[in-house]
Design an enzyme around this catalytic site. Structure first.
Site, mmCIF file in Angstrom:
data_model
loop_
_atom_site.group_PDB
_atom_site.id
_atom_site.type_symbol
_atom_site.label_atom_id
_atom_site.label_comp_id
_atom_site.label_asym_id
_atom_site.label_seq_id
_atom_site.Cartn_x
_atom_site.Cartn_y
_atom_site.Cartn_z
ATOM 1 N N GLY A 53 0.931 -1.178 0.214
ATOM 2 C CA GLY A 53 0.308 0.237 -0.301
ATOM 3 C C GLY A 53 1.080 1.108 -0.165
ATOM 4 O O GLY A 53 1.693 1.176 0.050
ATOM 5 N N THR A 54 0.667 2.206 -0.789
ATOM 6 C CA THR A 54 1.084 3.018 -0.413
ATOM 7 C C THR A 54 0.602 4.262 0.387
ATOM 8 O O THR A 54 1.350 4.649 1.381
ATOM 9 C CB THR A 54 1.336 3.906 -2.481
ATOM 10 O OG1 THR A 54 0.168 3.577 -2.910
ATOM 11 C CG2 THR A 54 2.473 3.398 -2.945
ATOM 12 N N THR A 55 0.228 5.369 0.019
ATOM 13 C CA THR A 55 0.430 7.145 0.250
ATOM 14 C C THR A 55 -0.688 7.064 1.509
ATOM 15 O O THR A 55 -1.817 7.594 0.756
ATOM 16 C CB THR A 55 0.368 8.196 -0.428
ATOM 17 O OG1 THR A 55 0.984 7.851 -1.717
ATOM 18 C CG2 THR A 55 0.504 9.353 0.635
ATOM 19 N N LYS A 86 -7.226 0.999 2.472
ATOM 20 C CA LYS A 86 -6.254 1.531 3.195
ATOM 21 C C LYS A 86 -6.490 2.013 4.554
ATOM 22 O O LYS A 86 -5.848 2.657 5.606
ATOM 23 C CB LYS A 86 -5.030 2.038 2.177
ATOM 24 C CG LYS A 86 -4.686 1.316 1.818
ATOM 25 C CD LYS A 86 -3.436 1.582 0.827
ATOM 26 C CE LYS A 86 -4.257 2.109 -0.715
ATOM 27 N NZ LYS A 86 -2.653 2.603 -1.189
ATOM 28 N N ALA A 228 3.366 4.593 -7.478
ATOM 29 C CA ALA A 228 3.128 4.305 -6.854
ATOM 30 C C ALA A 228 2.136 4.072 -6.136
ATOM 31 O O ALA A 228 1.118 3.663 -5.924
ATOM 32 C CB ALA A 228 4.314 3.274 -5.469
#
EC number: 3.4.25.1
Lengths: 281, 262
Positions: A53-55, A86, A228
């Protein structure tokens, strides 16, 4: 003992033994194999890839806090999921956003939610916001072994402090270090860009609506420069998850509302691709 | 060394049952009723912190009469059971029926074991369904038997008398305010026709409300909302306050308090 708790037999002695109000402590004594930190780790050869998972970004405003996340999960240079969630409400007054190895992070959130709920049911009172933040710290520390093998989980925790009557943000590092952030912060691969965006646009007198727009602007900027991180996906109607927490508790924006904010941000970027300008002094 | 007297099993069980029943009868009675939007728990409880009703899981509530430290122990065991089961499988796999079975087995084993004294408790486990037909209420007496109830249940010292009172007057379509008033009447009516007033601040009230948007349906009703519901003609559209749900005061774990003789 283990089999007993799943069948309809008598409650095992461990269930009726007075003890801690923590679900994790109970698991540790009764079914230690279910605790994520207790897994035996195989030796790893070469690179190992799992979805990431990113931001995640968070911003406080007078009276509360907003936490938001993009929807992309990546595996190396591949997009493994476009509509991942997320950001999760942790309880009535807090939410947690996750960056890092997705599988482990989602499991950690599930256990964290249960930990808070279990305490609340057993004690008849909620943990303090500090207590919740510390509990999350312990869980990340338990994951250090896996983090050393490249499976790190780095959450962002935001909540409304009922005692102090304001929103607060806590960020973490892989060792379980806990840091309270003033005003705004971001975590994950796109966080450098998101933080730059937040830094220029943040003020300490934002309204709730402005704070919601600000986090979406920051996610847009992160997606702009970090491959990403996923931006608002207008074609597939996938928009950021935004959670607002104030004295009325956790409120997750409906997809309609989230789409409205995302559309207005995208609309502005059509005219001004670099986004809103901060004043030069 | 003296030879132990022979006691027939039937006699031994009867003695144990009588012991447990006496213990339960010392505590105050409580009632659990179905109403239009869910299930309401009502009891007289002078303590703000030591609860008789509590949340076990999303849709499951717990009520107990009898000895505080014993039912508190069972309550925490139930919370652990539910949370572990939900964590291992899924939240939907935690059911009142499963929990009631575990409680029945636990109470039954304790009751028939010569080594332990029987628990002086009587429990109610209730689960609110999506519709009134899905509601489940189980009553668990001290000996580990299990009774599937419908409509209204009373447990504790004057349970029989209160049950009869409720059976004659209760219907499933009642509003919360009506059900609450009926429950208070039934509780105040207990001592053979001698009616006595139970003030609102001595009432403990909680609901499992299927219309709550949150997945956790348990909510305590306190303060002004309780007063509003108890008013003659009671304001029904009580706004639900998001904060007041499962959180009560702490200190519930300061065990040892026995409610007998209150």
């Amino acid at each position: 003992m283990e089999a007993n708790s799943r069948s309809t037999g008598r409650l095992p002695a461990a269930f009726l033994t007075p003890g801690s109000s923590s679900f994790m402590d109970f698991l540790g004594e009764h079914s230690p194999e279910l605790l994520p930190g207790n897994r035996a780790l195989p030796a790893v050869q070469g690179a190992f890839e799992a979805p990431h998972g990113t931001t995640i970004v968070a911003v406080t405003f007078p009276g509360g806090v907003v936490i938001a996340g993009d929807r992309r999960a990546t595996m190396g240079n591949m997009i493994s999921q476009r509509d991942m969630e997320k950001v999760f409400p942790a309880d009535e007054y807090s939410a947690v956003g996750i960056a890092g190895t997705a599988g482990l992070a989602v499991e950690m959130v599930k256990l964290f939610q249960l930990e808070l709920e279990h305490f609340e049911k057993v004690e008849g009172a909620q943990l303090s916001l500090e207590g919740k933040a510390n509990r999350l710290s312990t869980m990340i520390r338990g994951n250090l072994g896996m983090a050393m093998q490249g499976l790190a989980v780095v959450p962002l925790f935001a909540g409304y402090d009922v005692g102090r009557e304001r929103g607060r943000i806590f960020s973490y590092d892989v060792t379980g270090g806990r840091f309270e952030e003033q005003g705004y912060t971001a975590t994950g691969s796109g966080s450098v860009f998101a933080r730059g965006s937040l830094k220029k646009l943040y003020r300490d007198d934002l309204t709730k609506e402005q704070a919601v727009t600000l986090v979406v602007q920051a996610l847009y900027d992160a997606a702009d420069d970090d491959s990403a991180t996923g931006g608002p996906d207008v074609a597939r109607r996938i928009y950021p998850i935004v959670v607002v927490i104030d004295d009325e508790g956790v409120d997750r924006l409906t997809p309609e509302r989230s789409s409205e904010v995302a559309h207005s941000v995208v609309q502005h970027r059509m005219e001004q691709p670099d986004g809103p300008r901060a004043a030069l002094l | 060394m003296t030879t132990p007297f022979y006691v027939s099993p039937a006699q031994a069980m009867q003695d144990r049952a009588e012991y447990a029943r006496k213990g339960i009868a010392r505590g105050r009675s409580l009632v659990v009723l179905q109403y239009a939007d869910g299930i309401v728990f009502v009891g007289e409880n002078p303590s703000r912190a030591l609860h008789k009703f509590s949340e076990i899981y999303d849709r499951i509530g717990f009520a107990a009469a009898g000895k505080y430290n014993e039912y508190e122990n069972l309550r925490i065991g139930g919370v652990r059971y539910a949370d572990l089961r939900g964590y291992t499988y899924d939240r939907d796999d935690v059911t009142a029926r499963g929990l009631a079975n575990v409680y029945a087995q636990t109470l039954g084993t304790i009751f028939s074991s010569q080594a332990e004294k029987p628990y002086e408790v009587e429990l109610v486990v209730a689960e609110v369904g999506e519709t009134a037909e899905g509601d489940q209420i189980y009553r668990l007496p001290h000996d580990g038997s299990i009774v599937d109830e419908h409509g209204s249940v009373a447990v504790g010292g004057n349970a029989e008398q209160i049950s009869t009172y409720l059976d004659q007057r209760h219907n499933d379509g009642m509003s919360l305010s009506e059900a609450l008033k009926l429950a208070v009447q039934a509780l105040s009516n207990q001592t053979n026709g001698n009616e006595r007033e139970i003030p609102a601040d001595r009432l403990e009230v909680a609901v499992l409300d299927r219309t709550r948007p949150q997945k956790r349906k348990f909510k305590r009703i306190v303060g002004s909302q309780l007063a509003r519901l108890l008013e003659p003609g009671g304001a029904e559209a009580a706004p639900s306050e998001p904060s007041a749900d499962a959180a009560g005061e702490s200190g519930e774990d300061s065990s040892g308090a026995e409610e007998s003789g209150q």
